[in-house]
Motif scaffolding. Structure first.
Motif, PDB file in Angstrom:
ATOM      1  N   THR A   1      22.176 -40.262  -7.792  1.00 19.08           N
ATOM      2  CA  THR A   1      21.665 -38.345  -7.899  1.00 19.08           C
ATOM      3  C   THR A   1      22.493 -37.153  -7.483  1.00 19.08           C
ATOM      4  O   THR A   1      23.619 -37.583  -7.098  1.00 19.08           O
ATOM      5  CB  THR A   1      20.754 -38.257  -7.438  1.00 19.08           C
ATOM      6  N   PHE A   2      22.851 -36.583  -9.453  1.00 19.81           N
ATOM      7  CA  PHE A   2      23.754 -35.565  -9.069  1.00 19.81           C
ATOM      8  C   PHE A   2      22.853 -34.307  -8.098  1.00 19.81           C
ATOM      9  O   PHE A   2      21.773 -33.855  -7.545  1.00 19.81           O
ATOM     10  CB  PHE A   2      23.956 -35.320 -10.492  1.00 19.81           C
ATOM     11  N   ASP A   3      24.158 -33.502  -7.518  1.00 21.71           N
ATOM     12  CA  ASP A   3      23.354 -32.424  -6.945  1.00 21.71           C
ATOM     13  C   ASP A   3      22.340 -31.262  -7.961  1.00 21.71           C
ATOM     14  O   ASP A   3      22.962 -30.368  -8.963  1.00 21.71           O
ATOM     15  CB  ASP A   3      24.476 -31.395  -5.872  1.00 21.71           C
ATOM     16  N   TRP A   4      21.495 -31.748  -7.664  1.00 23.16           N
ATOM     17  CA  TRP A   4      20.173 -30.848  -9.376  1.00 23.16           C
ATOM     18  C   TRP A   4      20.758 -29.203  -8.396  1.00 23.16           C
ATOM     19  O   TRP A   4      20.016 -28.559  -9.530  1.00 23.16           O
ATOM     20  CB  TRP A   4      18.890 -30.727  -8.590  1.00 23.16           C
ATOM     21  N   ARG A   5      21.348 -28.691  -7.530  1.00 19.38           N
ATOM     22  CA  ARG A   5      21.651 -27.265  -7.357  1.00 19.38           C
ATOM     23  C   ARG A   5      22.458 -26.733  -8.630  1.00 19.38           C
ATOM     24  O   ARG A   5      22.346 -25.714  -8.955  1.00 19.38           O
ATOM     25  CB  ARG A   5      21.926 -26.741  -6.410  1.00 19.38           C
ATOM     26  N   ILE A   6      23.147 -27.876  -8.958  1.00 17.93           N
ATOM     27  CA  ILE A   6      24.056 -27.581 -10.704  1.00 17.93           C
ATOM     28  C   ILE A   6      23.605 -27.060 -11.064  1.00 17.93           C
ATOM     29  O   ILE A   6      24.171 -26.259 -12.053  1.00 17.93           O
ATOM     30  CB  ILE A   6      24.782 -28.860 -10.446  1.00 17.93           C
ATOM     31  N   LEU A   7      22.343 -26.919 -11.435  1.00 14.29           N
ATOM     32  CA  LEU A   7      21.755 -26.857 -12.826  1.00 14.29           C
ATOM     33  C   LEU A   7      21.093 -25.000 -12.554  1.00 14.29           C
ATOM     34  O   LEU A   7      21.163 -24.563 -13.520  1.00 14.29           O
ATOM     35  CB  LEU A   7      20.003 -27.388 -12.934  1.00 14.29           C
ATOM     36  N   GLU A   8      21.479 -24.388 -11.616  1.00 12.85           N
ATOM     37  CA  GLU A   8      21.347 -22.690 -11.587  1.00 12.85           C
ATOM     38  C   GLU A   8      22.569 -23.299 -12.457  1.00 12.85           C
ATOM     39  O   GLU A   8      22.408 -21.077 -12.802  1.00 12.85           O
ATOM     40  CB  GLU A   8      21.952 -22.747  -9.887  1.00 12.85           C
ATOM     41  N   ASN A   9      23.146 -22.846 -12.871  1.00 10.15           N
ATOM     42  CA  ASN A   9      24.614 -22.656 -13.813  1.00 10.15           C
ATOM     43  C   ASN A   9      24.022 -23.051 -15.133  1.00 10.15           C
ATOM     44  O   ASN A   9      24.925 -22.528 -16.074  1.00 10.15           O
ATOM     45  CB  ASN A   9      26.135 -23.567 -13.573  1.00 10.15           C
ATOM     46  N   TYR A  10      22.705 -23.220 -15.436  1.00 13.44           N
ATOM     47  CA  TYR A  10      22.491 -23.654 -17.116  1.00 13.44           C
ATOM     48  C   TYR A  10      21.878 -22.458 -17.353  1.00 13.44           C
ATOM     49  O   TYR A  10      20.539 -22.152 -16.292  1.00 13.44           O
ATOM     50  CB  TYR A  10      21.063 -25.259 -16.685  1.00 13.44           C
ATOM     51  N   ASN A  11      22.411 -21.595 -18.178  1.00 16.09           N
ATOM     52  CA  ASN A  11      21.685 -20.417 -18.658  1.00 16.09           C
ATOM     53  C   ASN A  11      21.135 -20.724 -20.650  1.00 16.09           C
ATOM     54  O   ASN A  11      20.709 -19.066 -21.086  1.00 16.09           O
ATOM     55  CB  ASN A  11      22.794 -19.078 -18.609  1.00 16.09           C
ATOM     56  N   LEU A  12      21.144 -21.697 -20.654  1.00 17.53           N
ATOM     57  CA  LEU A  12      20.463 -21.192 -22.467  1.00 17.53           C
ATOM     58  C   LEU A  12      18.810 -21.972 -21.783  1.00 17.53           C
ATOM     59  O   LEU A  12      18.130 -22.591 -20.461  1.00 17.53           O
ATOM     60  CB  LEU A  12      20.877 -22.538 -22.895  1.00 17.53           C
TER      61      LEU A  12
END
Length: 213
Positions: free
Chosen positions: A141-152
């Motif tokens: 599993t990757f760190d799901w908090r990284i998805l906070e950078n997804y802006n689309l």
């Protein structure tokens, strides 16, 4: 109430496929990448007797468009998941052929989010997986908090090491763009062979949490 879809990927055993087809899932994935331990190999179209409620997903890694077209026709694929370094032009061609397109990306803390906007006109969904050299199936599993950078605004499938131990955390996401969870290696007794009873329990968990939320 947000309804998160369920995709089970990496199927290749006919009897296992038939058993999984009885569960209340939305997508079933078949990997047409020879480098995968879950490569469909000798699977025949008749080995996939699915109801219309379950969409057939073909997973490809850097394949030629001609090969993808052949598999779409032979296996009646409704969704194509591009899990390699596919070009924008290939994504366009596949989508123009009349199927749904999922473009997968391996994610880590160094992922360059600026590459995604160019894909928006040519995909229906993104899939975010754990970055690896083997194009998925790592069970990590990757760190799901990284998805906070997804802006689309393109909705996405969440993949990479999702299992009974962390499915609750995935379902607690407040991100309305989370469209589906992708279940694979954490539900296997061997590569490509799913534990149907374990999946049955998790499917019930997902449905219960969404009803009670």
């Amino acid at each position: 109430m947000k309804s998160i879809k369920i995709k089970v990927c990496g199927m290749k055993d006919p009897s296992n496929i038939q058993a999984l087809g009885l569960l209340n899932i939305d997508y079933m994935g078949f990997i047409f990448f020879e480098g995968s331990k879950r490569f469909v190999d000798k699977l025949a179209p008749l080995d996939i007797p699915l109801t219309p409620a379950i969409q057939r997903v073909g997973v490809f890694v850097n394949s030629d468009f001609r090969i993808i077209q052949e598999k779409i026709k032979a296996f009646e694929l409704q969704v194509i998941q591009l899990h390699g370094n596919e070009t924008l032009d290939l994504c366009r061609k596949v989508r123009d052929s009349g199927v749904t397109v999922i473009k997968a990306f391996g994610i880590d803390s160094e992922f360059d989010w600026s590459i995604l906007p160019a894909y928006v006109p040519f995909v229906d969904y993104f899939l975010f997986d754990t970055k690896s050299n083997q194009h998925g199936g790592t069970g990590t599993t990757f760190d799901w908090r990284i998805l906070e950078n997804y802006n689309l605004q393109v909705p996405y499938f969440l993949s990479g090491g999702i299992g009974p131990h962390n499915i609750h955390g995935a379902l607690q996401s407040s991100d309305p763009r989370l469209y589906a969870v992708d279940l694979n290696s954490k539900f296997e007794s061997a590569p490509g062979l799913k534990d149907i009873e374990l999946l049955k329990k998790v499917v019930k968990t997902i449905q219960h949490e969404q009803i009670s939320s």
